[in-house]
Design a protein around this motif. Structure first.
Motif, short mmCIF file in Angstrom:
data_model
loop_
_atom_site.label_atom_id
_atom_site.label_comp_id
_atom_site.label_asym_id
_atom_site.label_seq_id
_atom_site.Cartn_x
_atom_site.Cartn_y
_atom_site.Cartn_z
N VAL A 143 -7.56 -4.67 -11.53
CA VAL A 143 -6.60 -3.81 -12.24
C VAL A 143 -6.18 -4.53 -13.52
O VAL A 143 -5.67 -5.65 -13.48
N ARG A 144 -6.41 -3.87 -14.64
CA ARG A 144 -6.10 -4.48 -15.94
C ARG A 144 -4.93 -3.79 -16.64
O ARG A 144 -4.24 -4.42 -17.45
N LYS A 145 -4.72 -2.51 -16.35
CA LYS A 145 -3.65 -1.77 -17.04
C LYS A 145 -2.95 -0.83 -16.06
O LYS A 145 -3.57 -0.32 -15.12
N LEU A 146 -1.66 -0.63 -16.31
CA LEU A 146 -0.84 0.31 -15.54
C LEU A 146 -0.18 1.27 -16.52
O LEU A 146 0.19 0.87 -17.63
N TYR A 147 -0.03 2.53 -16.11
CA TYR A 147 0.64 3.50 -16.97
C TYR A 147 1.88 4.02 -16.24
O TYR A 147 1.78 4.69 -15.21
N VAL A 155 -2.14 -6.21 -17.43
CA VAL A 155 -2.12 -7.17 -16.33
C VAL A 155 -3.23 -8.20 -16.57
O VAL A 155 -4.39 -7.83 -16.81
N SER A 156 -2.87 -9.48 -16.53
CA SER A 156 -3.87 -10.53 -16.74
C SER A 156 -4.45 -10.97 -15.40
O SER A 156 -3.99 -10.56 -14.33
N GLY A 157 -5.45 -11.84 -15.46
CA GLY A 157 -6.09 -12.32 -14.23
C GLY A 157 -7.53 -11.85 -14.15
O GLY A 157 -7.93 -10.87 -14.78
N ILE A 158 -8.31 -12.57 -13.35
CA ILE A 158 -9.74 -12.28 -13.22
C ILE A 158 -10.10 -12.10 -11.76
O ILE A 158 -9.67 -12.87 -10.89
N GLU A 165 -0.14 -12.07 -15.01
CA GLU A 165 1.16 -11.72 -15.60
C GLU A 165 1.13 -10.27 -16.06
O GLU A 165 0.07 -9.68 -16.29
N PHE A 166 2.34 -9.71 -16.22
CA PHE A 166 2.49 -8.32 -16.65
C PHE A 166 3.16 -8.30 -18.03
O PHE A 166 4.21 -8.93 -18.22
N HIS A 167 2.54 -7.60 -18.97
CA HIS A 167 3.08 -7.51 -20.33
C HIS A 167 3.17 -6.06 -20.77
O HIS A 167 2.23 -5.28 -20.55
N ALA A 168 4.28 -5.71 -21.39
CA ALA A 168 4.45 -4.38 -21.99
C ALA A 168 4.87 -4.59 -23.43
O ALA A 168 5.86 -5.29 -23.70
N SER A 169 4.13 -4.03 -24.37
CA SER A 169 4.39 -4.22 -25.80
C SER A 169 4.46 -5.70 -26.15
O SER A 169 5.35 -6.15 -26.88
N ASN A 170 3.52 -6.47 -25.57
CA ASN A 170 3.39 -7.92 -25.81
C ASN A 170 4.57 -8.73 -25.27
O ASN A 170 4.72 -9.90 -25.61
N LEU A 171 5.43 -8.11 -24.47
CA LEU A 171 6.56 -8.82 -23.88
C LEU A 171 6.32 -9.02 -22.39
O LEU A 171 5.91 -8.09 -21.68
N LEU A 172 6.56 -10.25 -21.91
CA LEU A 172 6.39 -10.55 -20.49
C LEU A 172 7.47 -9.84 -19.69
O LEU A 172 8.65 -9.86 -20.05
N GLY A 331 2.56 7.15 -11.52
CA GLY A 331 1.86 6.49 -12.62
C GLY A 331 0.37 6.35 -12.34
O GLY A 331 -0.16 6.90 -11.37
N LEU A 332 -0.29 5.58 -13.21
CA LEU A 332 -1.73 5.37 -13.13
C LEU A 332 -2.03 3.88 -13.02
O LEU A 332 -1.32 3.05 -13.60
N GLU A 333 -3.08 3.57 -12.29
CA GLU A 333 -3.59 2.20 -12.27
C GLU A 333 -5.02 2.23 -12.81
O GLU A 333 -5.85 3.01 -12.33
N ALA A 334 -5.26 1.41 -13.83
CA ALA A 334 -6.58 1.38 -14.48
C ALA A 334 -7.27 0.07 -14.14
O ALA A 334 -6.74 -1.01 -14.40
N MET A 335 -8.42 0.19 -13.53
CA MET A 335 -9.15 -1.02 -13.13
C MET A 335 -10.56 -0.96 -13.70
O MET A 335 -11.05 0.11 -14.08
N ILE A 336 -11.16 -2.10 -13.76
CA ILE A 336 -12.50 -2.17 -14.34
C ILE A 336 -13.39 -3.03 -13.46
O ILE A 336 -12.95 -4.03 -12.89
N ASP A 337 -14.61 -2.57 -13.33
CA ASP A 337 -15.64 -3.35 -12.65
C ASP A 337 -16.61 -3.75 -13.75
O ASP A 337 -17.46 -2.96 -14.16
#
Length: 698
Positions: A143-147, A155-158, A165-172, A331-337
């Motif tokens: 999961v890389r992004k949440l709406y 959302v960071s991490g591999i 960490e979680f950032h919104a508008s570049n703010l932690l 909301g939405l959870e956006a993930m990538i493979d």
């Protein structure tokens, strides 16, 4: 099958639904491979030609020497020897050896061949239909992004690392201080059947990603499940595209958590949470959410929508109609493979080789298109992406018109795969299809090459497949195609050599017999040539390494015969060898006036010519003079040719062998003439003769 239940067993084995699928797969007719079809046609034509020519030579022998018993026996023996010489009786054994060695090599590359003939069929593949998840991609969802609240949270991490960490508008931001974000992550973690031990996922990778992102927000999976015990569930189905779980809250209330395809979730919602307040979900707001969903999906994200519904405390009948309507959108959870790096390289290699790549996935259409573009699959304005729903609306005639342009199939079910395979085969394509589920089995069986997954594949899919990818990697499949092309090339090399060299004996013997002369070659000499010079060196061709341009050529025409394009090469070789043999025989008969020396020179010229021309049968585009150091790559070939040459050269000078083969030692001059005429085989250049047409049908 998903979910939990107590079941009454009503049938087992072949009587179950899975068993019926397995039975249907077994009942399908065993498909003949392109190679077996071509070899059947080749064998029939060759058999007719050889029987006819040997029959003519037998009759000529009778006419020349009379119909006495001795003459008939001698003529019959000569005809049989010629037939044995002309018939490539080692071909079946060589094909099996070539396929077996090729299959062993492919197994070393993680491609396990279940049906030997399929090793060659891979080389004729024109279309590869591959599942995206785990084959073209890594199979590790993150999961890389949440709406939420009309904003994107990064959302960071591999991978499955529990750090991020979680950032919104570049703010932690701290998820624990945001009730809306906490609710979104809780729904994803609880409406879930997978488990996470801090390192690995047990279960579905998509659901695993939802748990991992919750853990990144300091939400413990076990604690959540204890606080919100599951009461019931409505398992996910590909028809509903939803999954719902019912839980008891810490306050003793009942609540339904729902996840699924965003477009389906949004349709079923009448409210939305904004700034921790439940508001009416208007049409404008729905369009705004859908627009954000499409924007993220077009960036190759797999999207899941999250919603909930408060349920009456006394509700006991948790049906779809009651539970999965009038929801509150969260909301939405956006993930990538992420795509495999090696898959992009493999697809580029396929394009060079003229092989079309098709992606099949259950993802959103925009997500699939974004991944396809990243992999280099959608780089043509005529490329089309189809969803399963769009495919079902098309008639067979409409689908046939566009099937060649479709490179992405999104939101499809396993049964759509069968329709895709049949449409492509109707167009004359040689289709490789991947699959891992039980329902994929009919499509795998119907495809020219069914490819099952070794890691995620079911037993039924593996049983139906022709090949299993031990590492579930698309690049492995493309490497197997390269190996299949090399196998077919090596079989053609052997056939080219045999047909180039075996028929000259028929012409030489027939011509000199008609002219009233004795046999230029004796039966035992013909058999020696057939067993020794046509044996080990020719068989060594089966282990020739792949040509450098093997994946730069377009797929061969499925309708082309097995010796397509090589007729002129064979004709020139046949005429040059026949002329050389006749010169040697004439020199012995007319210059030396010695029949034994004439047959000796003819015998050695034929044997040596075959060993020389063999070097030019190893490539269709490069002669021995252009291959350079590549000539020595196949050590078995080099050693067998040298050994056969030395052994044949020594025959006339070893008394016991010369007596057995009715030959005599030659002088330096005589041997020089033989070698000069034999060495012409090195000048039968494939780059000049291959692909040329002598007659329209060649």
């Amino acid at each position: 099958v998903f979910g939990r239940a107590q079941a009454v067993v009503t049938s087992t084995g072949m009587n179950t639904e899975f068993g019926k699928i397995a039975g249907a797969v077994q009942a399908m007719d065993e498909k003949k491979t392109p190679l077996s079809i071509k070899l059947d046609v080749f064998a029939k034509k060759l058999g007719i030609i050889i029987v006819g020519l040997c029959g003519i030579i037998f009759l000529l022998e009778i006419v020349e020497h009379g119909a006495g018993i001795e003459a008939v026996i001698e003529g019959f023996m000569t005809a049989i020897a010629l037939a044995v010489s002309a018939v490539p009786e080692a071909l079946p054994a060589l094909v099996i050896v070539t396929l077996a060695l090729g299959a062993r090599d492919l197994a070393g590359r993680n491609a396990i061949i279940r049906r030997l003939a399929s090793a060659e069929t891979l080389g004729s593949t024109t279309v590869i239909c591959a599942d995206k998840t785990g084959t073209l991609s890594r199979g590790e969802m993150t999961v890389r992004k949440l709406y939420i609240n009309n904003q994107i949270v990064d959302v960071s991490g591999i991978g499955y690392e529990p750090k991020g960490e979680f950032h919104a508008s570049n703010l932690l931001i701290n998820p624990q201080e945001d009730m809306h974000l906490t609710l979104l992550l809780r729904i994803g973690a609880l409406c879930n059947d997978s488990n996470y031990d801090g390192k690995t996922i047990r279960g579905d990778s998509t659901e695993g990603a939802l748990i991992v992102v919750a853990v990144k927000a300091q939400m413990n999976e076990s604690v959540l499940r204890a606080q919100y015990p599951r009461v019931d569930e409505l398992p996910f189905s590909s028809e509903r595209k939803l999954m719902t779980t019912i839980h008891s809250t810490p306050k003793g209330r009942k609540i339904a958590y729902v996840k699924g395809a965003p477009e389906v979730i949004i349709k079923k919602c009448i409210h939305i949470i904004e700034d921790n307040t439940v508001n009416k979900f208007t049409a404008d707001k729905k369009n705004e959410v859908l627009k954000n969903n499409e924007s993220l999906a077009s960036q190759a994200f797999r999207m899941l929508g999250m919603a909930y519904k408060d349920l009456p405390d006394n509700l006991q009948d948790f049906t779809e109609k009651i539970v999965e309507n009038n929801l509150v959108f969260v909301g939405l959870e956006a993930m990538i493979d992420p795509p495999r790096e090696e898959a992009a390289k493999a697809i580029a290699m396929c394009k060079q080789a003229g092989i079309r790549n098709v992606m099949i996935t259950g993802d959103h259409k925009l997500t699939a298109m974004a991944i396809a573009k990243e992999l280099g699959m959608m780089d043509d304005e005529h490329n089309i992406a189809l969803t399963g729903a769009e495919l079902e609306k098309l008639s067979d005639e409409e689908y046939d018109k566009i099937v060649d342009d479709v490179v992405v199939y999104a939101r499809v079910s396993p049964m759509h795969k069968l329709k895709i395979v049949e449409a492509l085969k109707k167009k004359g394509e040689i289709v490789a299809m991947t699959g891992d589920g039980v329902n994929d089995a009919p499509a795998l069986k119907r495809a020219d090459i069914g490819v099952a997954m070794g890691i995620t594949g079911t037993d039924v899919s593996k049983e139906a497949a022709d090949m299993i990818l031990a590492d579930d990697n698309y690049a492995t499949l493309v490497n197997a195609v390269e190996g299949g092309r090399s196998i077919y090339d090596n079989i053609r090399k052997y056939i080219r050599f045999l047909l180039s060299c075996n028929f000259d004996e028929l012409l030489v013997i027939g011509a000199w017999t008609i002219a009233g002369f004795p046999l230029p070659l004796l039966p035992i000499q013909i058999l020696f040539i057939n067993l020794v010079t046509d044996g080990p060196p020719a068989i060594a061709l089966s282990v020739d390494p792949p040509a450098k341009d093997v994946m730069k050529r377009p797929p061969r025409n499925p309708k082309a015969g097995i010796f397509h394009g090589m007729f002129v090469f064979m004709l020139v070789s046949f005429l040059v060898q026949s002329a050389g043999s006749s010169i040697c025989f004439a020199y012995g008969m007319f210059i030396l006036n010695d029949y034994t020396k004439a047959t000796t020179m003819t015998f050695l010229q034929v044997a040596f010519f075959e060993l020389f021309v063999l070097w030019n049968c190893r490539s269709e585009t490069q002669s021995v003079w252009r291959l350079g150091r590549d000539n020595l790559k196949n050590k078995f070939f080099v050693l067998s040719v040298v050994a056969c040459f030395i052994f044949t050269l020594c025959l006339p000078y070893i008394p016991i062998l010369s007596s057995a083969f009715h030959i005599v030692p030659l002088t330096i001059t005589e041997l020089g003439l033989v070698l000069s005429l034999s060495s012409l085989g090195l000048f039968i250049l494939p780059e000049l003769l291959f692909g040329k047409k002598f007659l329209r049908w060649t």
